[in-house]
Scaffold this active site. Sequence first.
Site, PDB file in Angstrom:
ATOM      1  N   ASN A  38       0.828  -1.206   0.000  1.00  0.00           N
ATOM      2  CA  ASN A  38       0.000   0.000   0.000  1.00  0.00           C
ATOM      3  C   ASN A  38       0.859   1.251   0.000  1.00  0.00           C
ATOM      4  O   ASN A  38       0.957   1.956  -1.003  1.00  0.00           O
ATOM      5  CB  ASN A  38      -0.962   0.002   1.188  1.00  0.00           C
ATOM      6  CG  ASN A  38      -2.137   0.934   0.979  1.00  0.00           C
ATOM      7  OD1 ASN A  38      -2.013   1.967   0.326  1.00  0.00           O
ATOM      8  ND2 ASN A  38      -3.284   0.585   1.530  1.00  0.00           N
ATOM      9  N   ASP A  39       1.513   1.527   1.109  1.00  0.00           N
ATOM     10  CA  ASP A  39       2.301   2.754   1.213  1.00  0.00           C
ATOM     11  C   ASP A  39       3.402   2.833   0.165  1.00  0.00           C
ATOM     12  O   ASP A  39       3.735   3.919  -0.311  1.00  0.00           O
ATOM     13  CB  ASP A  39       2.928   2.860   2.609  1.00  0.00           C
ATOM     14  CG  ASP A  39       1.884   2.973   3.709  1.00  0.00           C
ATOM     15  OD1 ASP A  39       0.800   3.534   3.434  1.00  0.00           O
ATOM     16  OD2 ASP A  39       2.135   2.484   4.827  1.00  0.00           O
ATOM     17  N   VAL A  40       3.977   1.691  -0.218  1.00  0.00           N
ATOM     18  CA  VAL A  40       5.123   1.695  -1.130  1.00  0.00           C
ATOM     19  C   VAL A  40       4.722   1.986  -2.571  1.00  0.00           C
ATOM     20  O   VAL A  40       5.583   2.121  -3.441  1.00  0.00           O
ATOM     21  CB  VAL A  40       5.890   0.360  -1.063  1.00  0.00           C
ATOM     22  CG1 VAL A  40       6.408   0.130   0.345  1.00  0.00           C
ATOM     23  CG2 VAL A  40       5.032  -0.815  -1.513  1.00  0.00           C
TER      24      VAL A  40
ATOM     25  N   ALA B 299       0.927   3.451   7.313  1.00  0.00           N
ATOM     26  CA  ALA B 299       1.124   4.860   7.644  1.00  0.00           C
ATOM     27  C   ALA B 299      -0.204   5.585   7.865  1.00  0.00           C
ATOM     28  O   ALA B 299      -0.222   6.728   8.300  1.00  0.00           O
ATOM     29  CB  ALA B 299       1.920   5.554   6.538  1.00  0.00           C
TER      30      ALA B 299
END
Length: 470
Positions: free
Chosen positions: A396-398, A438
Amino acid sequence: MEHVATPSWAMLAYLISGVLFILALRGLSSPASSRTGNRYGMIGMLIAVVTTLVIHSIASLPEIVAAIAIGGGIGWVIAKRIAMTDMPQLVAAFHSLVGLAAVLVGWAAYLNPQAFGIAGVDGVIEAQSRVEMGLGIAIGAITFSGSVIAFLKLAGKMSGAPILLPGRHVINLGTLLAILGLVGWFTQDQGLWVIAAVTALSFLIGFLLIIPIGGADMPVVVSMLNSYSGWAAAAMGFTLHNTAMIITGALVGSSGAILSYIMCKAMNRGFLSVIAGGFGAEAAAGGGEVREQRPWKRGSAEDAAYMLKEAENVIIIPGYGMAVAQAQHVLREMGDQLKAAGVNVKYAIHPVAGRMPGHMNVLLAEANVPYDEVFELEDIQSEFATADVAFIIGANDVVNPAAKTDKSSPIYGMPVFDVDKAKQVFFIKRSMGGVGYAGVDNDVFYMPQTTMLLADAKKMVEDIVKALAH
């Protein structure tokens, strides 16, 4: 423990152990050689432990064997039961034990310096040993309390969002200076209150340094605490007059520091900013809110199977969700089917994927994904522009473009995969309600070329494999 002069054969044994530890680190630098590296490390540690037991009168052999059996048994049970998804918090927990051990050894040496061979004829601890003892206790206490906070955040028992205390930079700096001052004062006054103050302030600063660090930076924290535990062991090695501990601690400390620096560079984070306790986190404090609902497109396993089989180039981006679902084996099966159909398949691994350095690499290696198909961010970033499909499973965040555009985001500045440049994006996640570690929404969900595959990651990939077979 009675300190005696180290015989020449023991020094040679410690040297061999040190060489094996270096070979272990070299082996662990690649998944292909990691098993060999682990064996080198185990053999080196066995030589060091046996040598230490032979040259020191520590305790009776039955007591030593019993202690090793108890500790080894606990470690064996934990290793058998722990899931790969819990590996990051397990590492943090083990780091805390290393730090606590350093504190206890330091206090044991303080309370009984004659047994450690660090007391003069008048019973006063040597000044050099006081410095080593003070630093070892301080680093160990920081490692312990910092690792406990990291464990709680990684295990979800504490919010992964930064906890920002008013004036924390002044508090942290003042506490660190007080610890260093007290260690210096300890060389002049070995009173109980001095070493007790060093211990208490060090436990406090470890807590204060880690709570402001957000979830996106936790992989750096894990490697950083690994470094701290190494330096604590090295400092205690000086107190114990043990060459093997000094070598091992220095290797762990330096390698952990280098890894932390490499990860910070890969994430576009300042190394000193992270280790100083979240400098710059004020700008990120406003992020983390889920945005209002926007149009998105839902697909099925059959849709994904058709597009994947028609593609020429497919890039698979695994993340923590893949680890939770234990989908690595069926993912490799999907990759094998696509390669058999003439599709070029590659796996893209982000430095912080999985909340721990190397987490995704280990999972893919466990599933026998060929090493030459796995690429780091900088090696594969340019290929998204020519990719027919970017297949995101549990990440997700990456892949969140907010890292490039939203200065209020807690992941702003972190390099992310350019999945928006791929012709088609398939995104597997359980539901649209969740956000990444995050805590921020992801614009990739709403891109016109993105198809959301909402299901358990393993179940969805199993359905895709079945669709590909038919």
